[in-house]
Structures are given as structure tokens and as C-alpha cells.
Design a protein around this motif. Structure first.
Motif, PDB file in Angstrom:
ATOM      1  N   LEU A   1       0.781  -1.257   0.015  1.00  0.00           N
ATOM      2  CA  LEU A   1       0.104  -0.160   0.048  1.00  0.00           C
ATOM      3  C   LEU A   1       0.940   1.432   0.088  1.00  0.00           C
ATOM      4  O   LEU A   1       0.401   2.297  -0.667  1.00  0.00           O
ATOM      5  N   GLN A   2       1.922   1.225   0.666  1.00  0.00           N
ATOM      6  CA  GLN A   2       2.588   2.472   0.726  1.00  0.00           C
ATOM      7  C   GLN A   2       3.469   2.729  -0.668  1.00  0.00           C
ATOM      8  O   GLN A   2       3.762   3.901  -1.173  1.00  0.00           O
ATOM      9  N   GLU A   3       3.766   1.481  -1.207  1.00  0.00           N
ATOM     10  CA  GLU A   3       4.275   1.439  -2.727  1.00  0.00           C
ATOM     11  C   GLU A   3       3.575   2.086  -3.570  1.00  0.00           C
ATOM     12  O   GLU A   3       3.818   3.084  -4.505  1.00  0.00           O
ATOM     13  N   TYR A   4       1.986   1.775  -3.456  1.00  0.00           N
ATOM     14  CA  TYR A   4       1.007   2.153  -4.228  1.00  0.00           C
ATOM     15  C   TYR A   4       0.779   3.693  -3.882  1.00  0.00           C
ATOM     16  O   TYR A   4       0.572   4.390  -4.988  1.00  0.00           O
ATOM     17  N   ASN A   5       1.016   4.117  -2.821  1.00  0.00           N
ATOM     18  CA  ASN A   5       0.877   5.587  -2.484  1.00  0.00           C
ATOM     19  C   ASN A   5       1.824   6.393  -3.385  1.00  0.00           C
ATOM     20  O   ASN A   5       1.453   7.741  -3.913  1.00  0.00           O
ATOM     21  N   GLU A   6       3.013   5.899  -3.451  1.00  0.00           N
ATOM     22  CA  GLU A   6       4.284   6.615  -3.977  1.00  0.00           C
ATOM     23  C   GLU A   6       3.660   6.799  -5.719  1.00  0.00           C
ATOM     24  O   GLU A   6       3.880   7.840  -6.217  1.00  0.00           O
ATOM     25  N   THR A   7       3.008   5.838  -6.138  1.00  0.00           N
ATOM     26  CA  THR A   7       2.520   5.591  -7.324  1.00  0.00           C
ATOM     27  C   THR A   7       1.541   6.492  -7.629  1.00  0.00           C
ATOM     28  O   THR A   7       1.409   7.454  -8.726  1.00  0.00           O
ATOM     29  N   ILE A   8       0.623   6.675  -6.963  1.00  0.00           N
ATOM     30  CA  ILE A   8      -0.593   7.632  -6.918  1.00  0.00           C
ATOM     31  C   ILE A   8      -0.152   9.027  -6.916  1.00  0.00           C
ATOM     32  O   ILE A   8      -0.757   9.911  -7.372  1.00  0.00           O
TER      33      ILE A   8
ATOM     34  N   GLY B   1       2.046  19.590 -10.486  1.00  0.00           N
ATOM     35  CA  GLY B   1       2.328  19.702  -8.871  1.00  0.00           C
ATOM     36  C   GLY B   1       1.472  20.548  -7.897  1.00  0.00           C
ATOM     37  O   GLY B   1       1.595  20.531  -6.688  1.00  0.00           O
ATOM     38  N   LYS B   2       0.236  20.561  -8.322  1.00  0.00           N
ATOM     39  CA  LYS B   2      -0.640  21.190  -7.389  1.00  0.00           C
ATOM     40  C   LYS B   2      -1.364  20.230  -6.658  1.00  0.00           C
ATOM     41  O   LYS B   2      -2.117  20.538  -5.524  1.00  0.00           O
ATOM     42  N   ARG B   3      -1.214  18.795  -6.933  1.00  0.00           N
ATOM     43  CA  ARG B   3      -1.912  17.846  -6.123  1.00  0.00           C
ATOM     44  C   ARG B   3      -0.941  16.515  -6.027  1.00  0.00           C
ATOM     45  O   ARG B   3      -0.284  16.311  -6.975  1.00  0.00           O
ATOM     46  N   SER B   4      -0.655  16.048  -4.800  1.00  0.00           N
ATOM     47  CA  SER B   4       0.034  14.864  -4.525  1.00  0.00           C
ATOM     48  C   SER B   4      -0.051  13.882  -3.578  1.00  0.00           C
ATOM     49  O   SER B   4       0.407  13.287  -3.029  1.00  0.00           O
ATOM     50  N   ASP B   5      -1.522  13.904  -3.198  1.00  0.00           N
ATOM     51  CA  ASP B   5      -2.161  13.203  -2.167  1.00  0.00           C
ATOM     52  C   ASP B   5      -2.062  11.614  -2.533  1.00  0.00           C
ATOM     53  O   ASP B   5      -2.059  11.150  -3.616  1.00  0.00           O
ATOM     54  N   THR B   6      -2.062  11.021  -1.384  1.00  0.00           N
ATOM     55  CA  THR B   6      -2.038   9.388  -1.676  1.00  0.00           C
ATOM     56  C   THR B   6      -3.151   8.865  -1.630  1.00  0.00           C
ATOM     57  O   THR B   6      -4.441   9.327  -1.246  1.00  0.00           O
TER      58      THR B   6
END
Length: 249
Positions: A198-205, A215-220
Motif C-alpha cells: 500500500l505504501q508503494e502504491y501511495n508513491e505511485t498515486i 504539482g498542484k496535487r500529490s495526495d496518496t
């Protein structure tokens, strides 16, 4: 890889359509493809309501949370869990069916049948060069949607499907890791590996949103889901479903 798989893997939600209606032939083909989907015990416990009327689509857009693509599309389909016709079957065959069609089991069957049909419809539409967007927002006001569409007892509107000619194209949104979704033999309950995925997927998303929005959005993903799930929503749904004659037993 064949063209069917390519179509499936290139799915993305389209939220802006050209001002061009679908033809009756296109609508019929999409519905016939929906009907070709698997159905539990051949019960076919769903119906599809198509909406062309501009004012009615405008009202549905309002009920769905003011989503403009509910109003502005080539055609709008509403998929319903439907056991109303099975009331008529009971009358035709002089058989008591009420206990069965009001059971939780048949409600689940109806929602599954409708969902399978809708996915067939979506793939058919995308294979025709059209775009689609599922509209769960109809469940914000299910009772008013049911009134607007004159849906009878033992049937409810589950979700909409906006279909049309795409006026924009978006990137394919990355899905969960294969290993987080697919389990062999038993469910993988190892907390460490599960949360690592899930953490790896957070980085992808996060990277996907960062690129898509400059760059205006980078939430997980996990932050999105936590915010969505922290407050229960549509808690009136159970009462409406039971009022409609479904899932009472």
C-alpha cells in the motif's frame, strides 16, 4: 494481447463529452451487450433506463451532486436492481414468490446482475470509440431519482452510466498492485507485506497526481480513502431499499 484486452486496460473515466447524441442503433447495441453478461440462475434481475430528455438529465445531474457530465453526454443510462418483473412471474405462474424476492440473497443477486451488465455495456461502448463515466452520485437521492424515473416496487436505481464521444482524454489511473489484489490459495494477512504494498502504491498515486496537475496535487491513495471513510455516508439507504420491497428478509 488482443483488441478486447487493450480496450479494457485503456479504460479511463471521461467527464467531458462532445455535444453529440448516440444513435438509436448505438444505444441498442450497448444494451444488447449488457444483456449478454452472466446472470445468476438466469434470473436477469436488473433493468436499464435510458434518458435522452435534456431537462430530466439536468434534474438527475442536480440529484447526483451537480455533476455536469450527467447532463452533458451522448446518452445517460441508469442501471437498476429489479425484481419487479418477478412479481409478475409469480402472478403468471400462480406461485408465491414474495418471500424470495424480498430476501437479502436476491437483493445481492440483483445488484451483482446489474453490475455485470453495466460493465459489459461499458466495454462495448469503449470498443466503439465512446467514453464512459459511472455515476454513483445518484444514490445521494435515491428516493427522488426513483420518483423521477417512476421506478416501481421491488426495484431501485443503483448507479448511472454517462456515455458519449470524449471531448478530452485523461491518463489511465494506476490501480492497486497485482499482489495486493490477487491472493493464491488463501488470503494474505501478513500485515507487513500488505502495508508495504500500500505504501508503494501511495508513491505511485502521488506521482500520478503530481504529474497530472503540474504539482498542484500529490495526495496518496490511503489518505483519500481514510478521509472518505471517516464519516459514514448515505445512511438512509438501508431504509429506502427496504421501503422499496428489497432486502427485507
Amino acid at each position: 494481447m488482443n483488441t478486447t484486452i487493450e480496450t479494457i486496460l485503456q479504460h479511463r473515466s471521461i467527464r467531458k463529452f462532445e455535444d453529440k447524441p448516440l444513435t438509436d442503433e448505438q444505444i441498442k447495441m450497448i444494451v444488447e451487450c449488457a444483456q449478454a453478461a452472466s446472470t445468476s440462475s438466469f434470473i436477469q434481475a436488473y433493468s436499464i433506463i435510458g434518458v435522452k430528455n435534456k431537462e430530466k438529465k439536468k434534474r438527475l445531474a442536480e440529484l447526483a451532486g451537480n455533476q455536469p457530465y450527467v447532463e452533458d453526454n451522448g446518452h445517460f443510462f441508469i442501471f437498476c436492481a429489479d425484481l419487479h418483473r418477478h412479481e409478475h412471474i409469480g402472478e403468471i405462474e400462480n406461485t408465491e414468490v414474495k418471500g424470495s424476492i424480498e430476501s437479502m440473497e436476491k437483493f445481492i443477486v440483483a445488484t451483482i446482475d446489474a453490475s455485470l451488465a453495466a460493465q459489459n455495456a461499458s466495454i462495448a461502448a469503449e470498443s466503439m470509440g465512446l467514453g464512459i463515466c459511472y455515476i454513483g452520485g445518484l444514490r445521494n437521492n435515491m428516493e427522488k431519482v426513483a420518483e423521477l424515473l417512476e421506478i416501481p416496487s421491488h426495484a431501485i436505481p443503483l448507479f448511472g452510466l454517462a456515455v458519449g464521444y470524449p471531448a478530452q482524454q485523461t491518463d489511465v489511473k494506476p490501480r492497486l498492485p497485482y499482489t495486493n489484489v490477487y491472493h493464491e490459495e488463501v488470503y494474505n494477512t501478513d500485515k507487513g507485506s500488505y502495508q508495504k504494498q500500500l505504501q508503494e502504491y501511495n508513491e505511485t498515486i502521488s506521482a500520478y497526481y503530481h504529474t497530472r496537475t503540474s504539482g498542484k496535487r500529490s495526495d496518496t491513495w490511503t489518505s483519500q480513502m481514510a478521509n472518505m471513510l471517516k464519516e459514514p455516508k448515505r445512511m438512509e439507504m438501508k431504509g429506502f431499499v427496504e421501503k422499496s420491497g428489497l432486502a427485507r428478509k
